[in-house]
Design a protein around this motif. Structure first.
Motif, mmCIF file in Angstrom:
data_model
loop_
_atom_site.group_PDB
_atom_site.id
_atom_site.type_symbol
_atom_site.label_atom_id
_atom_site.label_comp_id
_atom_site.label_asym_id
_atom_site.label_seq_id
_atom_site.Cartn_x
_atom_site.Cartn_y
_atom_site.Cartn_z
ATOM 1 N N ALA A 138 42.914 -9.985 -36.570
ATOM 2 C CA ALA A 138 42.953 -10.549 -34.977
ATOM 3 C C ALA A 138 43.539 -11.443 -34.625
ATOM 4 O O ALA A 138 43.670 -12.591 -35.013
ATOM 5 C CB ALA A 138 41.189 -10.666 -34.909
ATOM 6 N N TYR A 139 44.657 -11.056 -33.703
ATOM 7 C CA TYR A 139 45.428 -12.004 -32.990
ATOM 8 C C TYR A 139 44.866 -12.874 -32.105
ATOM 9 O O TYR A 139 45.394 -13.993 -31.953
ATOM 10 C CB TYR A 139 46.338 -11.070 -32.116
ATOM 11 N N CYS A 140 43.447 -12.781 -31.622
ATOM 12 C CA CYS A 140 42.774 -13.645 -30.871
ATOM 13 C C CYS A 140 41.312 -13.487 -31.025
ATOM 14 O O CYS A 140 40.980 -12.270 -31.645
ATOM 15 C CB CYS A 140 43.350 -13.658 -29.423
ATOM 16 N N ASP A 141 40.629 -14.177 -30.322
ATOM 17 C CA ASP A 141 39.149 -14.030 -30.382
ATOM 18 C C ASP A 141 38.725 -12.445 -29.743
ATOM 19 O O ASP A 141 37.798 -11.814 -30.314
ATOM 20 C CB ASP A 141 38.314 -15.022 -29.912
ATOM 21 N N ARG A 142 39.330 -12.227 -28.626
ATOM 22 C CA ARG A 142 39.129 -11.105 -27.969
ATOM 23 C C ARG A 142 39.302 -9.895 -28.865
ATOM 24 O O ARG A 142 38.520 -8.954 -28.762
ATOM 25 C CB ARG A 142 39.689 -10.842 -26.468
ATOM 26 N N HIS A 143 40.424 -9.745 -29.605
ATOM 27 C CA HIS A 143 40.773 -8.757 -30.513
ATOM 28 C C HIS A 143 40.000 -8.804 -31.469
ATOM 29 O O HIS A 143 39.577 -7.726 -32.154
ATOM 30 C CB HIS A 143 42.335 -9.122 -30.844
ATOM 31 N N HIS A 144 39.344 -9.962 -31.927
ATOM 32 C CA HIS A 144 38.285 -9.769 -33.144
ATOM 33 C C HIS A 144 37.112 -8.951 -32.965
ATOM 34 O O HIS A 144 36.670 -8.460 -33.470
ATOM 35 C CB HIS A 144 38.181 -11.315 -33.629
ATOM 36 N N GLU A 145 36.549 -9.357 -31.535
ATOM 37 C CA GLU A 145 35.331 -8.657 -31.003
ATOM 38 C C GLU A 145 35.640 -7.022 -30.942
ATOM 39 O O GLU A 145 34.839 -6.310 -31.515
ATOM 40 C CB GLU A 145 35.188 -9.091 -29.702
ATOM 41 N N ARG A 146 36.865 -6.693 -30.581
ATOM 42 C CA ARG A 146 37.266 -5.550 -30.579
ATOM 43 C C ARG A 146 37.437 -4.716 -32.033
ATOM 44 O O ARG A 146 36.798 -3.542 -32.468
ATOM 45 C CB ARG A 146 38.501 -5.257 -29.714
ATOM 46 N N LEU A 147 37.965 -5.439 -32.774
ATOM 47 C CA LEU A 147 38.060 -5.158 -34.324
ATOM 48 C C LEU A 147 36.672 -4.812 -34.873
ATOM 49 O O LEU A 147 36.154 -3.948 -35.857
ATOM 50 C CB LEU A 147 38.762 -5.877 -35.102
ATOM 51 N N ILE A 148 35.600 -5.829 -34.520
ATOM 52 C CA ILE A 148 34.411 -5.548 -35.065
ATOM 53 C C ILE A 148 33.630 -4.385 -34.759
ATOM 54 O O ILE A 148 32.938 -3.659 -35.662
ATOM 55 C CB ILE A 148 33.569 -6.913 -34.757
ATOM 56 N N ARG A 149 34.000 -4.043 -33.445
ATOM 57 C CA ARG A 149 33.518 -2.838 -32.829
ATOM 58 C C ARG A 149 34.035 -1.566 -33.624
ATOM 59 O O ARG A 149 33.450 -0.724 -34.032
ATOM 60 C CB ARG A 149 33.617 -2.634 -31.520
ATOM 61 N N MET A 287 47.133 -4.426 -48.164
ATOM 62 C CA MET A 287 47.932 -4.215 -46.849
ATOM 63 C C MET A 287 47.532 -5.011 -45.518
ATOM 64 O O MET A 287 46.433 -5.335 -45.510
ATOM 65 C CB MET A 287 47.995 -2.584 -46.565
ATOM 66 N N VAL A 288 48.318 -5.581 -44.794
ATOM 67 C CA VAL A 288 47.725 -6.098 -43.743
ATOM 68 C C VAL A 288 48.488 -5.675 -42.265
ATOM 69 O O VAL A 288 49.737 -5.493 -42.444
ATOM 70 C CB VAL A 288 48.135 -7.670 -43.769
ATOM 71 N N SER A 289 47.789 -5.605 -41.243
ATOM 72 C CA SER A 289 48.281 -5.244 -39.974
ATOM 73 C C SER A 289 47.551 -6.044 -39.079
ATOM 74 O O SER A 289 46.207 -6.278 -39.210
ATOM 75 C CB SER A 289 48.630 -3.816 -39.710
ATOM 76 N N ASP A 290 48.265 -6.150 -38.045
ATOM 77 C CA ASP A 290 47.591 -7.021 -36.964
ATOM 78 C C ASP A 290 47.167 -6.120 -35.748
ATOM 79 O O ASP A 290 47.328 -4.958 -35.499
ATOM 80 C CB ASP A 290 48.041 -8.149 -36.609
ATOM 81 N N SER A 291 46.380 -6.707 -34.695
ATOM 82 C CA SER A 291 45.644 -6.116 -33.363
ATOM 83 C C SER A 291 46.689 -6.156 -32.357
ATOM 84 O O SER A 291 46.325 -5.844 -31.319
ATOM 85 C CB SER A 291 44.655 -6.968 -33.230
ATOM 86 N N GLN A 292 47.941 -6.735 -32.415
ATOM 87 C CA GLN A 292 48.888 -6.750 -31.335
ATOM 88 C C GLN A 292 49.093 -5.358 -30.945
ATOM 89 O O GLN A 292 49.377 -4.519 -31.610
ATOM 90 C CB GLN A 292 50.300 -7.853 -31.540
ATOM 91 N N ARG A 293 49.767 -5.188 -29.531
ATOM 92 C CA ARG A 293 50.138 -3.855 -29.141
ATOM 93 C C ARG A 293 51.503 -3.585 -29.986
ATOM 94 O O ARG A 293 51.797 -2.507 -30.366
ATOM 95 C CB ARG A 293 50.093 -4.010 -27.562
ATOM 96 N N ASN A 294 52.346 -4.637 -30.138
ATOM 97 C CA ASN A 294 53.499 -4.357 -30.936
ATOM 98 C C ASN A 294 53.168 -5.044 -32.314
ATOM 99 O O ASN A 294 53.304 -6.239 -32.601
ATOM 100 C CB ASN A 294 54.746 -5.151 -30.265
ATOM 101 N N LEU A 295 52.483 -4.349 -33.063
ATOM 102 C CA LEU A 295 51.899 -4.937 -34.106
ATOM 103 C C LEU A 295 52.971 -5.474 -35.127
ATOM 104 O O LEU A 295 53.840 -4.817 -35.441
ATOM 105 C CB LEU A 295 50.820 -3.887 -34.820
ATOM 106 N N ILE A 296 52.184 -6.243 -36.088
ATOM 107 C CA ILE A 296 52.891 -6.994 -37.281
ATOM 108 C C ILE A 296 52.156 -6.214 -38.491
ATOM 109 O O ILE A 296 50.955 -6.010 -38.432
ATOM 110 C CB ILE A 296 52.958 -8.284 -37.338
ATOM 111 N N ALA A 297 53.016 -5.720 -39.505
ATOM 112 C CA ALA A 297 52.543 -5.341 -40.598
ATOM 113 C C ALA A 297 53.107 -6.059 -41.872
ATOM 114 O O ALA A 297 54.225 -6.187 -42.005
ATOM 115 C CB ALA A 297 52.626 -3.862 -40.873
ATOM 116 N N MET A 298 52.362 -6.303 -43.058
ATOM 117 C CA MET A 298 52.870 -6.994 -44.129
ATOM 118 C C MET A 298 52.209 -6.532 -45.313
ATOM 119 O O MET A 298 51.051 -6.179 -45.329
ATOM 120 C CB MET A 298 52.967 -8.365 -43.969
ATOM 121 N N ARG A 299 52.892 -6.865 -46.453
ATOM 122 C CA ARG A 299 52.253 -6.348 -47.807
ATOM 123 C C ARG A 299 53.230 -6.927 -49.068
ATOM 124 O O ARG A 299 54.402 -7.306 -48.678
ATOM 125 C CB ARG A 299 52.186 -4.677 -48.054
#
Length: 438
Positions: A138-149, A287-299
């Protein structure tokens, strides 16, 4: 933004790291194309190779063509994540489809993951596959709430094991303060894109498929119930044609090109690092990817010695040398301790987005197609390759949920994605606004 050229390793390559172990393949230039085939598959990615193998399994004479070397496209240029389900829910939109249609799409998404994992494990393909899990940060708290859903929906519709992690639990999957939590999908996995592609080439040949590189299809002519496929290496006639070119679809297929948005995806590989460093930065090798619209991925790399890091470096496309420096800066925002670590590889591949952000499978004027990876193609496009072959042969267990009456396009779009830089910039503004709001 300035870029420090010192971060480029002396042996820097503007090619995928995955090619070091399994490069694209050039078939013999003097080899003539057959004059006839039952099926011609256009495109040598995961989709085309799985389609070719499936036709071959059922005794069809199948010829696969690619404009360049076999495996030159996005199938060997991705991060190597093997997932199923979350992109349909996360990337949506889902408001424009019924609950029944969404359930069917999720069913096929799960089937795509099961297909690839069963194929690799059941046939013992050398693909570097590991069930490592995937963390959506989650890039921010709002995104974290969306990811939990999203996690709740994944549990409900797909049955995967999902753990909700808060900021204080981040260290279990990634050593950074950059994110504020996320969800961990335990069931998902990773593979080595180059090795997987080579294994699929070998598998297709074992089932009788004939594979030809440097055979770009320049024209497709309908001749009654058959097609004449014209290439610089000669013409070939076939009853069935399968289009599996995704982000590399050319003007020879203008109807399809108007429905696909090619977008460049960038990655870097670091120089070799101590294994303990990798294990500390990415505990569990997930594997990791984030919640940004232009997302970041790493592994971690498959051998656990490098970080593979993907990001869109700027609104406008950059050459690999400049992109490497920009992506390195993004990586250091997450792991400042890597500021002196050099980059050995930087590469880009072209993914095919669609206007409704869903893959599509079907038939148009006698041409079968499976298109629209939407940056999540390892499992889905492998699966749809098999499914389009089975559809052509009339042996599908059930119709695909991604065979829809509408394959959207825009009247103003002709296949050249001039608007991508402005969309990228707008996404960055929106992500920044979300971050400030918390």
């Amino acid at each position: 933004m300035t870029v420090d050229a010192a971060i480029l390793h002396p042996d820097f390559k503007p090619d995928p790291y995955w090619w070091d172990a399994a490069p694209p393949e050039t078939t013999p230039a003097g080899e003539d194309l057959p004059k006839e085939a039952d099926v011609v598959v256009i495109g040598s990615g995961y989709c085309g190779l799985n389609a070719a193998a499936e036709f071959g399994r059922y005794g069809r004479r199948v010829v696969l063509l690619d404009a360049g070397p076999l495996g030159i496209g996005a199938s060997t240029r991705n991060t190597g994540g093997v997932t199923g389900g979350q992109k349909i829910l996360l990337a949506g939109p889902t408001r424009d489809i019924s609950a029944e249609r969404l359930a069917l799409m999720l069913r096929d998404s799960i089937a795509s993951f099961d297909y690839v994992t069963s194929l690799i494990e059941g046939e013992r393909l050398d693909a570097g596959f590991e069930r490592c899990g995937r963390f959506l940060a989650a890039y921010c708290d709002r995104h974290h709430e969306r990811l939990i859903r999203l996690g709740n929906l994944l549990r409900q519709h797909t049955g995967v094991t999902v753990r909700d992690l808060g900021r204080e639990q981040l260290g279990a999957v990634i050593a950074t303060d950059f994110y504020c939590g996320g969800i961990l999908v335990e069931d998902y996995g990773s593979l080595h894109p180059g090795l997987y592609h080579r294994a699929l080439r070998n598998r297709a040949r074992r089932h009788g498929a004939e594979l030809f590189s440097h055979a770009e299809v320049v024209e497709l002519v309908r001749e009654g119930p058959r097609h004449r496929i014209r290439t610089p290496r000669g013409d070939i006639r076939a009853r069935n044609v399968v289009l599996a070119t995704n982000g590399y679809t050319t003007g020879a297929f203008s109807w399809f090109r108007r429905k696909l948005i090619p977008v460049a995806s960038y990655h870097i590989a670091t120089e070799e690092l101590p294994r303990e460093t990798i294990q500390r930065l990415l505990p569990g090798g997930r594997m990791v990817s984030d919640s940004q619209r232009n997302l970041i991925a790493m592994r971690p790399s498959t051998d656990g010695r490098r970080i593979i890091f993907g990001a869109r470096p700027a609104a406008f496309d950059r050459d690999e040398g400049v992109a490497a420096g920009l992506i390195h800066q993004t990586m250091c925002a997450i792991w400042p301790e890597l500021r002196d670590v050099r980059v050995t590889h930087c590469w880009r591949g072209t993914v095919a987005m669609t206007f409704d952000r869903k893959p599509h499978i079907g038939e148009r004027d006698g041409v079968l197609y499976a298109l629209g990876c939407n940056a999540s193609g390892v499992a889905m496009m492998s699966y749809l390759g098999r499914e389009i072959a089975r559809r052509a042969m009339g042996i599908q267990e059930r119709p695909s949920a991604f065979e829809m009456s509408q394959f959207p396009e825009k009247a103003w779009y002709t296949g050249s994605p001039w608007f991508i830089p402005w969309v990228t910039a707008w996404y960055n503004i929106k992500d920044g606004f979300d971050r400030r709001l918390g």
